[in-house]
Motif scaffolding. Structure first.
Motif, short mmCIF file in Angstrom:
data_model
loop_
_atom_site.label_atom_id
_atom_site.label_comp_id
_atom_site.label_asym_id
_atom_site.label_seq_id
_atom_site.Cartn_x
_atom_site.Cartn_y
_atom_site.Cartn_z
N ARG B 149 -18.28 25.36 25.98
CA ARG B 149 -19.33 24.92 26.91
C ARG B 149 -20.25 26.05 27.36
N ILE B 154 -22.86 27.53 22.11
CA ILE B 154 -24.14 27.11 21.51
C ILE B 154 -24.52 28.06 20.38
N LYS B 157 -22.20 27.66 17.26
CA LYS B 157 -22.55 26.46 16.48
C LYS B 157 -23.77 26.74 15.61
N ARG B 275 -19.33 14.68 15.69
CA ARG B 275 -20.58 14.16 15.15
C ARG B 275 -20.47 12.65 14.90
N ARG B 278 -20.58 10.80 18.11
CA ARG B 278 -21.95 10.70 18.62
C ARG B 278 -22.77 9.67 17.84
N LEU B 279 -22.57 9.65 16.52
CA LEU B 279 -23.30 8.68 15.70
C LEU B 279 -22.91 7.27 16.09
#
Lengths: 256, 284
Positions: B149, B154, B157, B275, B278-279
């Motif tokens: 976090r 960030i 990634k 992912r 999220r999709l």
């Protein structure tokens, strides 16, 4: 005062000379266009300026610093941001996270403080998120902030990419074909955005094929062919230049 | 009813313990993988932590927390040496070199009997209590949650998915990968001493290819895009052989392989894939 200055830049890949003896400069606060037929070496120039490639000879200065052989992250720290010819967003991130990644240089906190979630670091992260959201609003993408970026349309992805480039508040912005794959209305929107950015004091160098956009928005145009500069001046001067017409339409047409 | 539970616990407590120990190794592998480095060197960090921890347990009266800390730091030091030597390499060469390092580790362990007990290994007296294991794994997972976090998360990634784009955003890929290796060293070193205590024995074979295989399989199986993936994968991969042995004893290895293949074919990004989540959420 020129913000960006290339002097005698040369880059070869094996026996192929992609950029040969290229010199030009971009005045602070200007919107400059880089034009030329496919394979002219435009993207190579963008990659040389952003540090993904290094020239064989020559200097590239941002303000007074020669960055020809600096690594990309150091060049970014001098105030340079860019977009890519084929949008390069980071897989698995939402639109907001992409822009947040672009805010890395302006995070206002150390990595360690951020990892430990110290109060000051949390405040800084909240501020960065707010800033990222505001930038998405500026490119008209705030309603898709939490959408996985790879599911957005091509034009939407381009806008997110521009927002990401703006997130670090750069002094110099390189746009590699910002309107490729966009329709006329979307292109005009990008043009207006570029104009607004220049009014805000940003210097822009863009590779662009859209003649109308170049004519409307670029103060200064450099035309390349086969890695060399063949013309430089205002958009009208360049478009009227016989060498440019020959490069685009061939010799016979230029003679008429 | 309570007898049944007790029997179950007796039968599976050690499996659960090893699942948690393996989770440390899977997390150590995930730490570097999440910054774009495929490395098996966590086995070596484990050896550093394991043998140091074993020596401290045998020859000192240090309290356990200090021994855990020392072992984690031993892994960290080893990781920094590996980083200095290998971090300049392209990704696939890095993977191969780290595999070579695992082989070298065993030879070094065999030939330094004064430190490692050599061929005979070292036997440790008291077993590791499950409470410690749970507490330390919770601490490690909390650490990964914090990393994920933060700005480091960030940046990591970005570096993993596209190092040149990350660099153009002002992220120094080498710096991020160095932090990733430090985290990997800490997790690996701690995993090493926990493995030693769980087995009550360490030898040159404790930290060898099978650990590399288990941890990479754990990460692939569980999912390499979220810190919970490796924990889940390590658990499945530790329990699978035990369960298969109970269900189809003669075909255990084949069943293991088949289960892995099925997961890789149908869930190439692992059991836990943020992912995909999220999709799915976006589709609603």
């Amino acid at each position: 005062m020129s913000l960006l200055a290339l002097d005698g830049v040369r880059k070869s890949f094996g026996g192929v000379t992609a950029v040969a003896d290229l010199s030009f400069s971009v005045r602070e606060g200007a919107v400059a266009g880089l034009m030329g037929p496919n394979g002219a070496g435009k993207t190579t120039v963008i990659n040389l300026i952003s540090g993904l490639l290094h020239p064989d000879t020559g200097t590239i200065r941002i303000a007074a610093t020669d960055i020809a052989h600096a690594p990309p992250h150091e060049i970014a720290a001098t105030g340079l941001a860019r977009t890519y010819q084929n949008v390069r967003l980071i897989a698995g991130m939402t639109a907001l996270e992409q822009v947040l990644a672009g805010r890395y240089l302006r995070r206002d906190t150390s990595l360690l403080a951020s990892i430990l979630h110290l109060p000051a670091a949390r405040t800084a992260m909240r501020a960065a998120r707010d800033h990222a959201r505001a930038l998405l609003a500026r490119v008209g993408m705030d309603h898709r902030a939490d959408t996985l970026a790879e599911t957005l349309s091509y034009g939407e992805q381009r806008r997110v990419e521009i927002a990401r480039a703006l997130a670090a508040e750069p002094r110099l912005l390189l746009l590699d074909e910002p309107t490729a794959g966009m329709n006329a209305a979307e292109s005009a929107e990008i043009g207006r955005l570029v104009h607004a950015l220049r009014d805000g004091g940003l210097t822009v160098l863009m590779v662009e094929h859209n003649m109308k956009l170049v004519a409307d928005f670029c103060d200064h145009v450099v035309v390349m062919n086969f890695g060399r500069k063949i013309a430089e001046g205002t958009a009208a001067e360049c478009i009227g230049d016989p060498a440019v017409q020959e490069a685009y339409f061939g010799r016979r047409h230029a003679q008429h | 009813m309570s007898d049944l539970l007790e029997d179950l616990w007796a039968a599976y407590a050690s499996t659960l313990g090893f699942a948690m120990v393996n989770a440390f190794f899977a997390l150590a592998t995930y730490a570097t993988l999440s910054a774009g480095i495929l490395s098996f060197a966590a086995v070596t960090y484990g050896a550093a932590g394991g043998f140091l921890g074993a020596q401290l347990l045998l020859n000192t009266t240090l309290p356990l927390p200090l021994i855990f800390l020392a072992s984690a730091l031993a892994g960290l030091v080893m990781a920094m040496i590996v980083a200095a030597l290998f971090l300049r390499l392209e990704s696939h060469w890095m993977a191969l070199s780290s595999l070579a390092l695992v082989l070298i580790t065993r030879v070094v362990v065999l030939n330094t009997p004064g430190l490692t007990g050599g061929v005979n290994g070292l036997s440790l007296p008291a077993p590791l209590s499950m409470i410690w294991l749970v507490a330390l794994l919770a601490l490690a997972v909390f650490g990964f949650w914090l990393l994920d976090r933060s700005w480091y998360g960030i940046a990591a990634k970005s570096v993993r998915e596209d190092p040149s784009v990350a660099a153009c955003l002002g992220i120094d890929p080498r710096r991020i990968q160095l932090i990733a290796m430090a985290v990997s060293g800490l997790a690996g070193g701690l995993g090493g001493v926990l493995m030693a205590m769980m087995l009550q024995f360490v030898s040159p074979d404790t930290f060898f290819i099978h650990v590399a295989f288990t941890m990479i399989a754990g990460v692939v199986l569980g999912g390499s895009h979220h810190w919970f993936g490796p924990v889940l994968g390590a658990a499945v991969f530790t329990a699978l052989p035990t369960v298969m042995q109970a269900v189809v004893p003669d075909l255990q290895d084949i069943a293991n392989g088949a289960a892995l293949l099925l997961i890789m074919i149908f869930l190439p990004r692992g059991l836990l894939d943020p992912r995909a989540i999220r999709l799915r959420r976006a589709a609603k």
